[in-house]
Design a protein around this motif. Structure first.
Motif, PDB file in Angstrom:
ATOM      1  N   ASN A  71      10.430 -15.107 103.487  1.00  0.00           N
ATOM      2  CA  ASN A  71      11.643 -14.638 102.822  1.00  0.00           C
ATOM      3  C   ASN A  71      12.362 -15.813 102.173  1.00  0.00           C
ATOM      4  O   ASN A  71      12.082 -16.968 102.455  1.00  0.00           O
ATOM      5  CB  ASN A  71      12.568 -13.927 103.806  1.00  0.00           C
ATOM      6  N   CYS A  72      13.283 -15.491 101.293  1.00  0.00           N
ATOM      7  CA  CYS A  72      14.098 -16.497 100.627  1.00  0.00           C
ATOM      8  C   CYS A  72      15.031 -17.153 101.634  1.00  0.00           C
ATOM      9  O   CYS A  72      15.724 -16.468 102.372  1.00  0.00           O
ATOM     10  CB  CYS A  72      14.897 -15.839  99.512  1.00  0.00           C
ATOM     11  N   LEU A  73      15.044 -18.481 101.652  1.00  0.00           N
ATOM     12  CA  LEU A  73      15.910 -19.204 102.586  1.00  0.00           C
ATOM     13  C   LEU A  73      17.129 -19.804 101.892  1.00  0.00           C
ATOM     14  O   LEU A  73      17.925 -20.498 102.524  1.00  0.00           O
ATOM     15  CB  LEU A  73      15.103 -20.322 103.273  1.00  0.00           C
ATOM     16  N   LEU A  74      17.279 -19.540 100.614  1.00  0.00           N
ATOM     17  CA  LEU A  74      18.429 -20.078  99.888  1.00  0.00           C
ATOM     18  C   LEU A  74      19.690 -19.320 100.320  1.00  0.00           C
ATOM     19  O   LEU A  74      19.606 -18.201 100.830  1.00  0.00           O
ATOM     20  CB  LEU A  74      18.207 -19.929  98.376  1.00  0.00           C
ATOM     21  N   PRO A  75      20.863 -19.924 100.103  1.00  0.00           N
ATOM     22  CA  PRO A  75      22.105 -19.264 100.530  1.00  0.00           C
ATOM     23  C   PRO A  75      22.352 -17.956  99.771  1.00  0.00           C
ATOM     24  O   PRO A  75      22.120 -17.873  98.573  1.00  0.00           O
ATOM     25  CB  PRO A  75      23.194 -20.292 100.167  1.00  0.00           C
ATOM     26  N   HIS A  76      22.808 -16.941 100.520  1.00  0.00           N
ATOM     27  CA  HIS A  76      23.153 -15.638  99.943  1.00  0.00           C
ATOM     28  C   HIS A  76      24.556 -15.254 100.370  1.00  0.00           C
ATOM     29  O   HIS A  76      24.968 -15.582 101.475  1.00  0.00           O
ATOM     30  CB  HIS A  76      22.192 -14.553 100.457  1.00  0.00           C
ATOM     31  N   ALA A  77      25.250 -14.519  99.501  1.00  0.00           N
ATOM     32  CA  ALA A  77      26.592 -14.050  99.844  1.00  0.00           C
ATOM     33  C   ALA A  77      26.528 -13.090 101.026  1.00  0.00           C
ATOM     34  O   ALA A  77      27.371 -13.123 101.920  1.00  0.00           O
ATOM     35  CB  ALA A  77      27.236 -13.366  98.645  1.00  0.00           C
ATOM     36  N   PHE A 117      10.194 -14.775  91.345  1.00  0.00           N
ATOM     37  CA  PHE A 117      10.957 -13.781  90.583  1.00  0.00           C
ATOM     38  C   PHE A 117      12.373 -13.662  91.136  1.00  0.00           C
ATOM     39  O   PHE A 117      13.354 -13.667  90.387  1.00  0.00           O
ATOM     40  CB  PHE A 117      10.269 -12.408  90.600  1.00  0.00           C
ATOM     41  N   HIS A 118      12.483 -13.568  92.445  1.00  0.00           N
ATOM     42  CA  HIS A 118      13.803 -13.495  93.087  1.00  0.00           C
ATOM     43  C   HIS A 118      14.604 -14.780  92.846  1.00  0.00           C
ATOM     44  O   HIS A 118      15.795 -14.728  92.549  1.00  0.00           O
ATOM     45  CB  HIS A 118      13.624 -13.244  94.587  1.00  0.00           C
ATOM     46  N   TYR A 119      13.945 -15.923  92.972  1.00  0.00           N
ATOM     47  CA  TYR A 119      14.645 -17.194  92.750  1.00  0.00           C
ATOM     48  C   TYR A 119      15.258 -17.229  91.349  1.00  0.00           C
ATOM     49  O   TYR A 119      16.362 -17.740  91.162  1.00  0.00           O
ATOM     50  CB  TYR A 119      13.681 -18.373  92.891  1.00  0.00           C
ATOM     51  N   GLU A 122      17.926 -13.923  90.983  1.00  0.00           N
ATOM     52  CA  GLU A 122      19.104 -13.949  91.863  1.00  0.00           C
ATOM     53  C   GLU A 122      19.783 -15.317  91.893  1.00  0.00           C
ATOM     54  O   GLU A 122      20.998 -15.417  91.907  1.00  0.00           O
ATOM     55  CB  GLU A 122      18.655 -13.547  93.275  1.00  0.00           C
ATOM     56  N   HIS A 123      18.962 -16.384  91.940  1.00  0.00           N
ATOM     57  CA  HIS A 123      19.527 -17.733  92.099  1.00  0.00           C
ATOM     58  C   HIS A 123      19.516 -18.527  90.797  1.00  0.00           C
ATOM     59  O   HIS A 123      19.913 -19.680  90.780  1.00  0.00           O
ATOM     60  CB  HIS A 123      18.759 -18.495  93.181  1.00  0.00           C
ATOM     61  N   HIS A 124      19.027 -17.900  89.721  1.00  0.00           N
ATOM     62  CA  HIS A 124      19.006 -18.510  88.385  1.00  0.00           C
ATOM     63  C   HIS A 124      18.230 -19.825  88.328  1.00  0.00           C
ATOM     64  O   HIS A 124      18.550 -20.711  87.535  1.00  0.00           O
ATOM     65  CB  HIS A 124      20.430 -18.679  87.843  1.00  0.00           C
TER      66      HIS A 124
END
Ligand SMILES: [Zn+2]
Length: 149
Positions: A71-77, A117-119, A122-124
């Protein structure tokens, strides 16, 4: 999915070649979009034509498929779902268990986790220009039938 700097030599290609029968031994590839929270990355607003082309790859040209999900480990709101699902039009794709591959104009093999794709959406995340160009040109990798899909 360990972090790799964009356009670094793709890790474990020999192992993938042995396990999946592709790419041929000795092939080289460059890594794209193997992001991690502790490493900054360039950002830009993605355009729709690029997202469309990239989504198509994720939905129909995923390769090096594995059973587990990253899963994505970058910060999410808000806390993300355990498995990242993205939608475009009336299609939906579960990301995090495969890669996508394109061939750069110079012939380099570029491999990215399909979470890219999500990066981007969602994270630009701004991938390297040679990756964007190859995706828009739809120079996809076509592995031997039945080996990877
Ligand atoms: Zn994310």
């Amino acid at each position: 999915m360990p972090y790799q700097q964009d356009l670094a030599t793709y890790p474990n290609l020999e192992m993938i070649s042995r396990n999946f029968g592709w790419p041929p031994p000795g092939a080289a590839a460059l890594a794209v979009g193997r992001l991690a929270p502790e490493h900054e990355f360039p950002t830009t607003l993605p355009d729709d034509a690029f997202l469309d082309a990239l989504f198509y790859l994720c939905a129909h040209r995923s390769i090096i498929r594995v059973r587990s999900f990253h899963n994505c480990l970058l910060p999410h709101a808000t806390r993300p779902a355990a498995i990242c699902v993205v939608r475009r039009g009336d299609e939906e794709v579960r990301l995090g268990s495969a890669e996508i591959g394109v061939v750069a104009a110079g012939g380099e093999l570029l491999l990215a986790p399909n979470l890219v794709f999500h990066y981007i959406e969602e994270h630009h995340y701004q991938p390297p220009a040679i990756f964007t160009e190859a995706v828009l040109a739809r120079r996809t990798i076509t592995p031997p039938a039945g080996v990877l899909l």
